[in-house]
Design a protein around this motif. Structure first.
Motif, PDB file in Angstrom:
ATOM      1  N   GLY A  58      25.416 -10.029-116.036  1.00 27.82           N
ATOM      2  CA  GLY A  58      24.158 -10.448-115.420  1.00 27.82           C
ATOM      3  C   GLY A  58      24.098 -11.934-115.191  1.00 27.82           C
ATOM      4  O   GLY A  58      23.603 -12.406-114.144  1.00 27.82           O
ATOM      5  N   TRP A  59      24.605 -12.702-116.145  1.00 28.68           N
ATOM      6  CA  TRP A  59      24.639 -14.168-116.008  1.00 28.68           C
ATOM      7  C   TRP A  59      25.510 -14.558-114.809  1.00 28.68           C
ATOM      8  O   TRP A  59      25.108 -15.390-113.982  1.00 28.68           O
ATOM      9  CB  TRP A  59      25.185 -14.756-117.306  1.00 28.68           C
ATOM     10  N   LEU A  61      26.350 -12.737-112.226  1.00 33.45           N
ATOM     11  CA  LEU A  61      25.767 -12.256-110.971  1.00 33.45           C
ATOM     12  C   LEU A  61      24.597 -13.125-110.531  1.00 33.45           C
ATOM     13  O   LEU A  61      24.514 -13.540-109.363  1.00 33.45           O
ATOM     14  CB  LEU A  61      25.319 -10.803-111.149  1.00 33.45           C
ATOM     15  N   ILE A  62      23.688 -13.425-111.447  1.00 29.67           N
ATOM     16  CA  ILE A  62      22.499 -14.222-111.100  1.00 29.67           C
ATOM     17  C   ILE A  62      22.902 -15.628-110.674  1.00 29.67           C
ATOM     18  O   ILE A  62      22.381 -16.173-109.686  1.00 29.67           O
ATOM     19  CB  ILE A  62      21.524 -14.265-112.278  1.00 29.67           C
ATOM     20  N   ALA A  63      23.849 -16.232-111.408  1.00 24.99           N
ATOM     21  CA  ALA A  63      24.287 -17.581-111.049  1.00 24.99           C
ATOM     22  C   ALA A  63      24.974 -17.605-109.689  1.00 24.99           C
ATOM     23  O   ALA A  63      24.839 -18.574-108.930  1.00 24.99           O
ATOM     24  CB  ALA A  63      25.231 -18.119-112.133  1.00 24.99           C
ATOM     25  N   SER A  64      25.690 -16.535-109.346  1.00 28.95           N
ATOM     26  CA  SER A  64      26.361 -16.477-108.040  1.00 28.95           C
ATOM     27  C   SER A  64      25.358 -16.264-106.909  1.00 28.95           C
ATOM     28  O   SER A  64      25.477 -16.882-105.837  1.00 28.95           O
ATOM     29  CB  SER A  64      27.394 -15.339-108.041  1.00 28.95           C
ATOM     30  N   LEU A  65      24.369 -15.400-107.140  1.00 26.43           N
ATOM     31  CA  LEU A  65      23.390 -15.101-106.097  1.00 26.43           C
ATOM     32  C   LEU A  65      22.465 -16.285-105.827  1.00 26.43           C
ATOM     33  O   LEU A  65      22.045 -16.506-104.693  1.00 26.43           O
ATOM     34  CB  LEU A  65      22.565 -13.871-106.479  1.00 26.43           C
ATOM     35  N   THR A  66      22.130 -17.041-106.851  1.00 29.91           N
ATOM     36  CA  THR A  66      21.210 -18.175-106.683  1.00 29.91           C
ATOM     37  C   THR A  66      21.918 -19.451-106.257  1.00 29.91           C
ATOM     38  O   THR A  66      21.254 -20.441-105.936  1.00 29.91           O
ATOM     39  CB  THR A  66      20.450 -18.429-107.987  1.00 29.91           C
ATOM     40  N   LYS A  75      28.616 -20.722-114.292  1.00 32.89           N
ATOM     41  CA  LYS A  75      28.892 -19.303-114.488  1.00 32.89           C
ATOM     42  C   LYS A  75      29.857 -19.126-115.670  1.00 32.89           C
ATOM     43  O   LYS A  75      30.598 -20.067-116.011  1.00 32.89           O
ATOM     44  CB  LYS A  75      29.490 -18.702-113.217  1.00 32.89           C
TER      45      LYS A  75
END
Length: 298
Positions: A58-59, A61-66, A75
């Motif tokens: 989740g970390w 994924l969220i860091a990549s999307l934002t 990341k």
């Protein structure tokens, strides 16, 4: 008629002593198939592993999307990359901090247990000295660290002293509680057999205090890592032989956030390793006779 193992675990020690019960349970475990034991181990390890994978995934994924800046929220892959790129310097820092933490930890064990034995030997000494030990514990270490640097010079000596001061009180306090918690009936028995103070301390009070001493070890071992890093912040010497405290300061000053995370996680892993080693020692020392470390069939 066979006796149910669950019933054996709830029998009081007066009916079925802890040492005999541990031996009985050990013999029962020998008959458990390997596949069943492996399944039980997987059941214990699976929940934390799943939680770890979900958290890291989740970390990432969220860091990549934002598209968060690396210097702000790196990341997990960036942290691993920074650790690999700086592995030689990171290893030196971990090794230095480990050496300092171990020295301070050993010093806190020796002086903490010895001090507790001295205080427990005389109520007058305990009432006279123990309040000052409490006062020493309540003083923030950063307030007296400059004095330690002045007295012992910056570097290894000052860092070990700071580490010792942070880990000393848990050892002293837990050991003293254990020594003062000896069964009064057993103390009376030793008195009836004309045992002197040394014999009572060595053969009764110290063995009875072992669970409390182990509890102090579990607290002090993790605090020793914290103490070493705090000491490196205040009295550490940088350069190629700097510890994790220096590496964290260096990374933060240059906004090398992935490497900062790598150093912090290394410090956390070091504390976990210390705790696991002490916990394994506790199981080896107490599992045959004390309820706190005996295996249970839940």
């Amino acid at each position: 008629m066979a006796v149910d193992s669950k019933y054996l675990q709830i029998l009081p020690d007066e009916i079925f002593p802890a040492r005999e019960r541990a031996a009985w349970m050990s013999r029962m475990e020998e008959g458990v198939p390997f596949s069943r034991r492996l399944l039980m181990l997987l059941k214990q390890l699976l929940p934390p592993l799943v939680a770890f994978v979900v958290f890291i995934g989740g970390w990432e994924l969220i860091a990549s999307l934002t598209n968060a800046p690396v210097y702000l929220v790196p990341k997990p892959s960036d942290i691993v990359k920074a650790a690999i790129e700086n592995r030689s310097g990171l290893w030196v820092s971990v090794r230095t901090t480990t050496f300092e933490a171990v020295l301070g930890f050993i010093l806190s064990i020796i002086l903490g247990i010895a001090g507790a034995i001295l205080l427990a030997s005389s109520k007058w000494i305990e009432k006279s000295v123990y309040p000052y030990a409490i006062i020493l514990q309540t003083i923030p270490i950063v307030a007296i660290a400059p004095l330690i640097v002045i007295w012992f010079d910056a570097g290894m000596n000052a860092i070990v002293i700071i580490t010792f001061l942070i880990g000393f009180f848990p050892m002293l306090s837990n050991t003293l509680i254990g020594l003062n918690s000896t069964d009064q009936n057993m103390s009376n028995l030793f008195y009836l057999y004309n045992a002197n103070g040394f014999q009572t301390m060595w053969k009764l009070r110290i063995p009875a205090a072992l669970p409390y001493i182990v509890a102090g070890l579990k607290i002090s071992c993790t605090l020793s890592v914290v103490g070493a890093i705090v000491g490196e912040y205040i009295a550490g010497i940088g350069g190629g032989q700097g510890g994790l405290g220096y590496a964290i300061t260096y990374a933060a000053a240059r906004l090398k956030t992935p490497y900062l995370f790598a150093c912090g996680l290394s410090a956390s892993a070091l504390g976990i390793i210390f705790f696991l080693l002490v916990n394994a020692f506790a199981k080896w020392l107490l599992s045959s006779w004390h309820e706190s470390e005996m295996k249970r069939d839940n």
